[in-house]
Design a protein around this motif. Structure first.
Motif, PDB file in Angstrom:
ATOM      1  N   LEU A   1       5.178 -22.107  -1.935  1.00  0.00           N
ATOM      2  CA  LEU A   1       4.006 -21.252  -2.353  1.00  0.00           C
ATOM      3  C   LEU A   1       3.778 -20.261  -1.672  1.00  0.00           C
ATOM      4  CD1 LEU A   1       1.617 -24.219  -4.236  1.00  0.00           C
ATOM      5  CD2 LEU A   1       3.325 -22.537  -5.726  1.00  0.00           C
ATOM      6  N   PHE A   2       3.690 -20.392   0.263  1.00  0.00           N
ATOM      7  CA  PHE A   2       3.857 -19.696   0.863  1.00  0.00           C
ATOM      8  C   PHE A   2       4.031 -18.121   0.730  1.00  0.00           C
ATOM      9  CE2 PHE A   2       3.915 -18.220   5.384  1.00  0.00           C
ATOM     10  CZ  PHE A   2       2.798 -18.377   5.634  1.00  0.00           C
ATOM     11  N   VAL A   3       3.864 -17.301   0.673  1.00  0.00           N
ATOM     12  CA  VAL A   3       4.022 -15.982   0.110  1.00  0.00           C
ATOM     13  C   VAL A   3       5.042 -15.083   1.278  1.00  0.00           C
ATOM     14  CG1 VAL A   3       4.122 -13.806  -0.856  1.00  0.00           C
ATOM     15  CG2 VAL A   3       2.761 -15.604  -1.743  1.00  0.00           C
ATOM     16  N   ALA A   4       5.913 -15.487   1.589  1.00  0.00           N
ATOM     17  CA  ALA A   4       6.113 -14.628   2.793  1.00  0.00           C
ATOM     18  C   ALA A   4       7.770 -13.995   2.324  1.00  0.00           C
ATOM     19  CB  ALA A   4       6.613 -15.556   4.186  1.00  0.00           C
ATOM     20  N   GLY A   5       8.703 -13.371   3.475  1.00  0.00           N
ATOM     21  CA  GLY A   5       9.611 -12.734   3.284  1.00  0.00           C
ATOM     22  C   GLY A   5      10.096 -10.899   2.282  1.00  0.00           C
ATOM     23  N   ARG A   6      10.917 -10.966   2.516  1.00  0.00           N
ATOM     24  CA  ARG A   6      11.036  -9.843   1.432  1.00  0.00           C
ATOM     25  C   ARG A   6      11.686  -9.649   0.088  1.00  0.00           C
ATOM     26  NH1 ARG A   6      13.978  -5.307   4.432  1.00  0.00           N
ATOM     27  NH2 ARG A   6      16.263  -6.352   3.723  1.00  0.00           N
ATOM     28  N   PRO A   7      11.303  -9.445  -0.652  1.00  0.00           N
ATOM     29  CA  PRO A   7      11.524  -9.566  -2.716  1.00  0.00           C
ATOM     30  C   PRO A   7      12.777  -8.704  -2.325  1.00  0.00           C
ATOM     31  CG  PRO A   7      10.237  -7.118  -2.325  1.00  0.00           C
ATOM     32  CD  PRO A   7       9.988  -7.965  -0.559  1.00  0.00           C
ATOM     33  N   ILE A   8      14.044  -8.142  -1.729  1.00  0.00           N
ATOM     34  CA  ILE A   8      14.857  -8.127  -1.772  1.00  0.00           C
ATOM     35  C   ILE A   8      16.235  -8.752  -0.534  1.00  0.00           C
ATOM     36  CG2 ILE A   8      14.355  -5.676  -3.245  1.00  0.00           C
ATOM     37  CD1 ILE A   8      14.558  -4.856  -0.255  1.00  0.00           C
ATOM     38  N   THR A   9      17.697  -9.113  -1.262  1.00  0.00           N
ATOM     39  CA  THR A   9      18.395  -9.577   0.039  1.00  0.00           C
ATOM     40  C   THR A   9      18.877  -8.238   0.868  1.00  0.00           C
ATOM     41  OG1 THR A   9      19.764  -9.294  -1.708  1.00  0.00           O
ATOM     42  CG2 THR A   9      18.576 -11.179  -1.635  1.00  0.00           C
ATOM     43  N   TRP A  10      18.728  -6.664   0.356  1.00  0.00           N
ATOM     44  CA  TRP A  10      19.030  -6.079   1.101  1.00  0.00           C
ATOM     45  C   TRP A  10      18.726  -4.231   0.434  1.00  0.00           C
ATOM     46  CZ3 TRP A  10      21.418  -1.408  -0.094  1.00  0.00           C
ATOM     47  CH2 TRP A  10      22.073  -0.172   0.678  1.00  0.00           C
ATOM     48  N   GLY A  11      17.813  -3.708   1.602  1.00  0.00           N
ATOM     49  CA  GLY A  11      16.910  -2.960   1.765  1.00  0.00           C
ATOM     50  C   GLY A  11      16.339  -1.877   2.835  1.00  0.00           C
ATOM     51  N   TRP A  12      15.545  -0.873   2.032  1.00  0.00           N
ATOM     52  CA  TRP A  12      15.120  -0.871   3.567  1.00  0.00           C
ATOM     53  C   TRP A  12      13.406  -0.146   3.133  1.00  0.00           C
ATOM     54  CZ3 TRP A  12      18.564   1.807   0.735  1.00  0.00           C
ATOM     55  CH2 TRP A  12      18.884   3.183   0.726  1.00  0.00           C
ATOM     56  N   LEU A  13      12.324  -0.101   4.202  1.00  0.00           N
ATOM     57  CA  LEU A  13      10.882   0.230   3.238  1.00  0.00           C
ATOM     58  C   LEU A  13      11.138   1.414   3.035  1.00  0.00           C
ATOM     59  CD1 LEU A  13       8.052  -0.940   2.926  1.00  0.00           C
ATOM     60  CD2 LEU A  13       7.541   0.039   5.237  1.00  0.00           C
ATOM     61  N   SER A  14      10.713   2.316   2.605  1.00  0.00           N
ATOM     62  CA  SER A  14      10.889   3.494   1.713  1.00  0.00           C
ATOM     63  C   SER A  14       9.355   4.288   1.299  1.00  0.00           C
ATOM     64  CB  SER A  14      10.956   3.924   0.449  1.00  0.00           C
ATOM     65  OG  SER A  14      10.688   2.774  -0.433  1.00  0.00           O
ATOM     66  N   SER A  15       8.546   3.284   1.277  1.00  0.00           N
ATOM     67  CA  SER A  15       6.360   3.696   1.150  1.00  0.00           C
ATOM     68  C   SER A  15       6.167   2.419   1.586  1.00  0.00           C
ATOM     69  CB  SER A  15       6.685   4.052  -0.136  1.00  0.00           C
ATOM     70  OG  SER A  15       5.052   5.011   0.158  1.00  0.00           O
ATOM     71  N   ARG A  16       4.554   3.255   2.340  1.00  0.00           N
ATOM     72  CA  ARG A  16       4.078   1.882   3.127  1.00  0.00           C
ATOM     73  C   ARG A  16       2.818   1.987   2.803  1.00  0.00           C
ATOM     74  NH1 ARG A  16       5.284   0.093   7.713  1.00  0.00           N
ATOM     75  NH2 ARG A  16       6.764   0.922   9.099  1.00  0.00           N
ATOM     76  N   TYR A  17       1.853   0.894   2.265  1.00  0.00           N
ATOM     77  CA  TYR A  17       0.951   0.691   1.370  1.00  0.00           C
ATOM     78  C   TYR A  17       0.127   1.780   2.199  1.00  0.00           C
ATOM     79  CZ  TYR A  17      -3.154  -2.611   0.049  1.00  0.00           C
ATOM     80  OH  TYR A  17      -4.389  -2.751  -0.537  1.00  0.00           O
ATOM     81  N   GLY A  18      -1.345   1.355   1.425  1.00  0.00           N
ATOM     82  CA  GLY A  18      -2.657   2.670   1.199  1.00  0.00           C
ATOM     83  C   GLY A  18      -2.448   3.705   0.659  1.00  0.00           C
ATOM     84  N   TYR A  19      -2.936   4.770   1.654  1.00  0.00           N
ATOM     85  CA  TYR A  19      -2.659   5.809   0.965  1.00  0.00           C
ATOM     86  C   TYR A  19      -1.654   7.334   1.052  1.00  0.00           C
ATOM     87  CZ  TYR A  19      -8.309   6.122  -0.486  1.00  0.00           C
ATOM     88  OH  TYR A  19      -8.970   4.876  -1.223  1.00  0.00           O
TER      89      TYR A  19
END
Length: 318
Positions: free
Chosen positions: A186-204
């Motif tokens: 139940l510990f939420v951790a890690g990325r929701p994909i097996t391969w890829g990159w961060l294309s847009s961050r959280y926030g404005y």
């Protein structure tokens, strides 16, 4: 008194000692002797018969002995049958105890195997499919006596108590391991994909369609279309369908007010009500909804308010 012509018989009276002589010729004398001999023989035979009768009356007849022996034999048979029944009952009781212990040992083996599979113990150190290795030199001076039934019963009782103690200890360990596994699941951790990159961050950010400053409630992770989107923690699927702006969306409730969302999927791999495990594929990456290309829009919501998913993504590297 004997004479030449015959025999004289003298009778002596009881009173005054007077005697009387009777002369008997030879033939008469011979007859008297024969009669006396016959009387003696009859008397002897009668005494013998009386003695035999008394002996027969004192000793049991053969038929009485047979009846007595049969009665004793039946009594012994009854006693033997009772002993055999008691022995069989003891054997049945011990067999039942052994069956119960075998069942408990199977449960212990199953728990041990679970520990091996969970990684709590090394598989090469404990092999629960094989009996424990034991041995030692044989003492030539001891012949080795068999255990008595009371000794065997006592040994079984001691072993049963030891098994019960081990069961309690292993149950506690199993509960602890299950709790740890559940917490890790139940510990939420890690990325929701097996391969890829961060294309847009959280926030404005600048809206990709209007260019205006807008709030982005999650992060975007770009990748290859059709690649796996995985759950970052175990939970229950509460939404698995299309939603305006999100395209194909999967929502997972992890309990304790924590929810994750996976949006813009090409297709959904789960249904509402499904239990998903950490790392399980829930959808395939796509560009449905308000999207400019293949990616997954990933949100983390606690108690109805969005949180920065990057905080949970970075947990996996700690």
């Amino acid at each position: 008194m004997k004479t030449e012509d015959g025999m004289n018989i003298i009778f002596v009276g009881k009173r005054h000692g007077k005697s009387r002589v009777v002369a008997v010729n030879a033939p008469v004398a011979a007859a008297l002797v024969v009669v006396l001999l016959v009387l003696l023989a009859v008397a002897s035979w009668s005494g013998y018969r009386v003695a035999v009768s008394q002996a027969d009356a004192a000793e049991p007849t053969p038929s009485e002995l047979v009846i007595e022996w049969k009665a004793k034999l039946n009594t012994q048979k009854s006693e033997l049958a009772e002993i055999e029944l008691n022995v069989q009952q003891q054997i049945d009781a011990l067999t039942l105890r052994l069956g119960e212990m075998q069942g408990r040992l199977l449960r212990l083996d199953a728990l041990g195997q679970r520990f091996v599979e969970s990684g709590l113990v090394a598989s090469d150190e404990f092999d629960f499919d094989q009996p424990a290795a034991v041995g030692g030199p044989e003492d030539a001076g001891l012949s080795g006596d068999s255990f008595t039934a009371p000794e065997l019963t006592s040994m079984i009782d001691q072993l049963a108590r030891r098994i019960e103690d081990r069961e309690q200890q292993l149950r506690l360990l199993d509960q602890l391991a299950s709790r740890m596994k559940l917490e890790d699941e139940l510990f939420v951790a890690g990325r929701p994909i097996t391969w890829g990159w961060l294309s847009s961050r959280y926030g404005y950010r600048s809206d990709p369609f209007t260019g205006k400053r807008t709030w982005h409630a999650g992060v975007d992770l770009a990748g290859k279309e059709g690649s796996d989107i995985i759950a970052v923690a175990g939970g229950v699927v509460t939404y698995a369908d299309e939603r305006y702006g999100y395209g194909n969306l999967v929502e997972v409730d992890h309990g304790d007010g924590l929810v994750t969302r996976y949006a813009h999927a090409k297709s959904v791999a789960v249904n509402v009500g499904d239990l998903v495990q950490k790392g399980q594929v829930v959808a395939l990456m796509g560009s449905t909804g308000r999207s400019t290309g293949p990616h997954v829009h990933f949100e983390v919501i606690r108690n109805g308010r969005s949180e920065n998913p990057e905080t949970y993504i970075q947990r996996a590297s700690r």
